[in-house]
Design a protein around this motif. Sequence first.
Motif, mmCIF file in Angstrom:
data_model
loop_
_atom_site.group_PDB
_atom_site.id
_atom_site.type_symbol
_atom_site.label_atom_id
_atom_site.label_comp_id
_atom_site.label_asym_id
_atom_site.label_seq_id
_atom_site.Cartn_x
_atom_site.Cartn_y
_atom_site.Cartn_z
ATOM 1 N N ASP A 113 -6.083 13.608 13.134
ATOM 2 C CA ASP A 113 -7.342 12.998 13.593
ATOM 3 C C ASP A 113 -7.534 13.211 15.095
ATOM 4 O OD1 ASP A 113 -7.704 12.176 10.985
ATOM 5 O OD2 ASP A 113 -6.933 10.162 11.322
ATOM 6 N N ASN A 145 -3.106 17.924 1.813
ATOM 7 C CA ASN A 145 -3.184 19.179 2.573
ATOM 8 C C ASN A 145 -2.530 20.347 1.823
ATOM 9 O OD1 ASN A 145 -1.818 21.077 4.791
ATOM 10 N ND2 ASN A 145 -3.685 20.180 5.622
ATOM 11 N N GLY A 189 -1.175 11.826 9.900
ATOM 12 C CA GLY A 189 -2.635 11.852 9.766
ATOM 13 C C GLY A 189 -3.317 11.541 11.085
ATOM 14 N N HIS A 233 1.181 4.370 -2.799
ATOM 15 C CA HIS A 233 1.008 5.811 -2.586
ATOM 16 C C HIS A 233 2.088 6.603 -3.330
ATOM 17 C CE1 HIS A 233 -2.315 6.672 0.068
ATOM 18 N NE2 HIS A 233 -1.926 5.830 1.001
ATOM 19 N N SER A 278 0.361 9.361 5.935
ATOM 20 C CA SER A 278 -1.027 8.911 5.899
ATOM 21 C C SER A 278 -1.543 8.785 7.327
ATOM 22 C CB SER A 278 -1.108 7.574 5.169
ATOM 23 O OG SER A 278 -0.524 6.580 5.970
ATOM 24 N N GLY A 279 -2.697 8.114 7.467
ATOM 25 C CA GLY A 279 -3.271 7.952 8.795
ATOM 26 C C GLY A 279 -2.496 6.940 9.629
ATOM 27 N N GLY A 280 -1.823 6.012 8.971
ATOM 28 C CA GLY A 280 -1.116 4.967 9.695
ATOM 29 C C GLY A 280 0.400 5.053 9.606
ATOM 30 N N GLY A 322 -2.591 10.320 2.461
ATOM 31 C CA GLY A 322 -3.716 11.225 2.690
ATOM 32 C C GLY A 322 -3.336 12.639 3.100
ATOM 33 N N VAL A 323 -2.299 12.786 3.928
ATOM 34 C CA VAL A 323 -1.920 14.129 4.401
ATOM 35 C C VAL A 323 -1.330 14.966 3.265
ATOM 36 C CG1 VAL A 323 -0.607 15.398 6.160
ATOM 37 C CG2 VAL A 323 -1.572 13.179 6.725
ATOM 38 N N GLU A 344 -7.810 21.551 8.177
ATOM 39 C CA GLU A 344 -7.314 22.392 7.077
ATOM 40 C C GLU A 344 -8.277 23.552 6.824
ATOM 41 O OE1 GLU A 344 -6.392 20.399 3.395
ATOM 42 O OE2 GLU A 344 -6.050 22.316 2.397
ATOM 43 N N THR A 378 -5.292 10.486 -1.152
ATOM 44 C CA THR A 378 -6.016 9.629 -0.217
ATOM 45 C C THR A 378 -6.206 8.252 -0.874
ATOM 46 O OG1 THR A 378 -8.011 10.691 -1.040
ATOM 47 C CG2 THR A 378 -7.185 11.484 1.037
ATOM 48 N N ASP A 379 -6.595 7.255 -0.069
ATOM 49 C CA ASP A 379 -6.619 5.873 -0.563
ATOM 50 C C ASP A 379 -7.527 5.689 -1.777
ATOM 51 O OD1 ASP A 379 -4.883 5.266 1.419
ATOM 52 O OD2 ASP A 379 -6.316 4.189 2.679
ATOM 53 N N HIS A 414 0.825 -1.217 0.000
ATOM 54 C CA HIS A 414 0.000 0.000 0.000
ATOM 55 C C HIS A 414 0.860 1.269 0.000
ATOM 56 C CE1 HIS A 414 -3.562 2.388 1.149
ATOM 57 N NE2 HIS A 414 -2.753 3.042 1.972
ATOM 58 N N GLY A 456 -8.180 15.547 9.077
ATOM 59 C CA GLY A 456 -7.380 16.394 8.175
ATOM 60 C C GLY A 456 -8.179 17.492 7.495
HETATM 61 O O1 KG4 Z 1 -3.672 7.580 2.926
HETATM 62 P P1 KG4 Z 1 -4.946 7.690 3.657
HETATM 63 O O2 KG4 Z 1 -6.198 8.018 2.872
HETATM 64 O O3 KG4 Z 1 -5.251 6.362 4.463
HETATM 65 C C1 KG4 Z 1 -4.223 5.675 5.124
HETATM 66 O O4 KG4 Z 1 -3.513 4.888 4.436
HETATM 67 O O5 KG4 Z 1 -4.061 5.955 6.333
HETATM 68 O O6 KG4 Z 1 -4.740 8.786 4.810
HETATM 69 C C2 KG4 Z 1 -5.759 9.124 5.709
HETATM 70 C C3 KG4 Z 1 -5.233 10.224 6.624
HETATM 71 C C4 KG4 Z 1 -6.215 10.587 7.736
HETATM 72 O O7 KG4 Z 1 -5.519 10.623 8.961
HETATM 73 C C5 KG4 Z 1 -6.700 11.987 7.338
HETATM 74 O O8 KG4 Z 1 -7.020 12.808 8.454
HETATM 75 C C6 KG4 Z 1 -5.518 12.521 6.577
HETATM 76 O O9 KG4 Z 1 -5.004 11.423 5.861
HETATM 77 N N1 KG4 Z 1 -5.927 13.576 5.639
HETATM 78 C C7 KG4 Z 1 -5.484 14.845 5.719
HETATM 79 C C8 KG4 Z 1 -6.155 15.560 4.683
HETATM 80 N N2 KG4 Z 1 -6.949 14.681 4.003
HETATM 81 C C9 KG4 Z 1 -6.794 13.467 4.606
HETATM 82 N N3 KG4 Z 1 -4.622 15.439 6.559
HETATM 83 C C10 KG4 Z 1 -4.404 16.758 6.389
HETATM 84 N N4 KG4 Z 1 -5.005 17.508 5.441
HETATM 85 C C11 KG4 Z 1 -5.881 16.962 4.568
HETATM 86 N N5 KG4 Z 1 -6.474 17.708 3.640
#
Ligand code: KG4
Length: 348
Positions: A171, A283, A167, A118, A139-141, A279-280, A188, A310-311, A114, A184
């Motif tokens: 959160d 931003n 991320g 990305h 990302s979130g993880g 995901g981040v 933002e 994002t995923d 994964h 996120g």
């Molecule tokens: O990559 P992703 O979609 O899923 C994972 O693999 O974790 O990332 C999700 C993370 C979440 O923590 C979310 O809050 C963050 O990405 N995220 C953001 C934004 N959009 C999603 N963080 C900051 N700014 C954003 N616009």
Amino acid sequence: MTAEPLVLGIETSCDETGIGVVRGTTLLADEVASSVDEHARFGGVVPEVASRAHLEAMLPTMERALDNAGVTLSDVDAIAVTAGPGLTGALLVGVAAAKGYAVAAEKPLYGVNHLAAHVAVDRVEHGPLPEPAIALLVSGGHSSLLLVEDLAYGVTPLGATIDDAAGEAYDKVARLLGMPFPGGPPIERAARDGDRAAVAFPRGLTAPRDQAAHRLDVSFSGLKTAVARWVEARERAGERVPVADVSASFQEAVCDVLTAKAVDACLSHQVGTLVIGGGVAANSRLRALAEQRCARHGIALRVPRPRLCTDNGAMVAALGAHLVAAGVPASRLDLAADSALPVTTVAL
Ligand code: KG4
Ligand code: ZN
């Protein structure tokens, strides 16, 4: 095998059921069904709920993706699927579906990472990635800095978070400010009306004493605690919490550290390209600050459009197409999902 393989990608590692179709580096379809609304009231992704949602979304999402791409399953050269890292039950749904499709259509199957996906998704936006490149994956993880010498065969971790992912920090801070999950996007939005210099929140692992052991590592747990303490102190004093200023100052601390460390990785490894994914990377402040700092140091910056950060399934298809074109052998049909797949393993 053709240099422009047609690959179907399946992503189910978290709460998005993503199916993408890519030909070479051309994106043909990118369908995402999200179960995020079902998790919102729990403040985080509930694995069982996510697995069930993937199961329900798989067939309709697959149909939409093939329709939009204007191809049938028999046209594709290979099927790629996220094999890890991620939630075990969620990964299993995607891997089982991918095996079924691969067997039924007699197509080679690629179980992929994964995190590498990305990075690979940038190929459908900006073309093949110059190598070596530095990848900032947020990302979130996960939050990592990677040296990408050959994305088809492996990446070298240079640094990572020692506690929370970027991320995850968004959160958690969103939660304490009373904002919805995922945090996120609302942070933002709130930050747009705030002053990023309002509160000098800490920048983890940036002190001179951290240089020796943690130069390219990051830490966000202290920042999260600092925000919580600051907010609690206002509330205890009966004062209004300036949500926009707190959001902007928190966001600045995250983006300042990430971009400074990414540029440091490029300079210290003499690499001229930085790619940001996860995901981040959606931003806008992270993107703007990265642009400024890369321009100052002559580093070419590549960040895919927010929807691809994002995923999604397109990222899995993009990595699959790259692996097929590079002649990487397909995975065995008995491949297992691996919730803790290390970033160094690009394909199983
Ligand atoms: O990559 P992703 O979609 O899923 C994972 O693999 O974790 O990332 C999700 C993370 C979440 O923590 C979310 O809050 C963050 O990405 N995220 C953001 C934004 N959009 C999603 N963080 C900051 N700014 C954003 N616009
Ligand atoms: Zn992700």
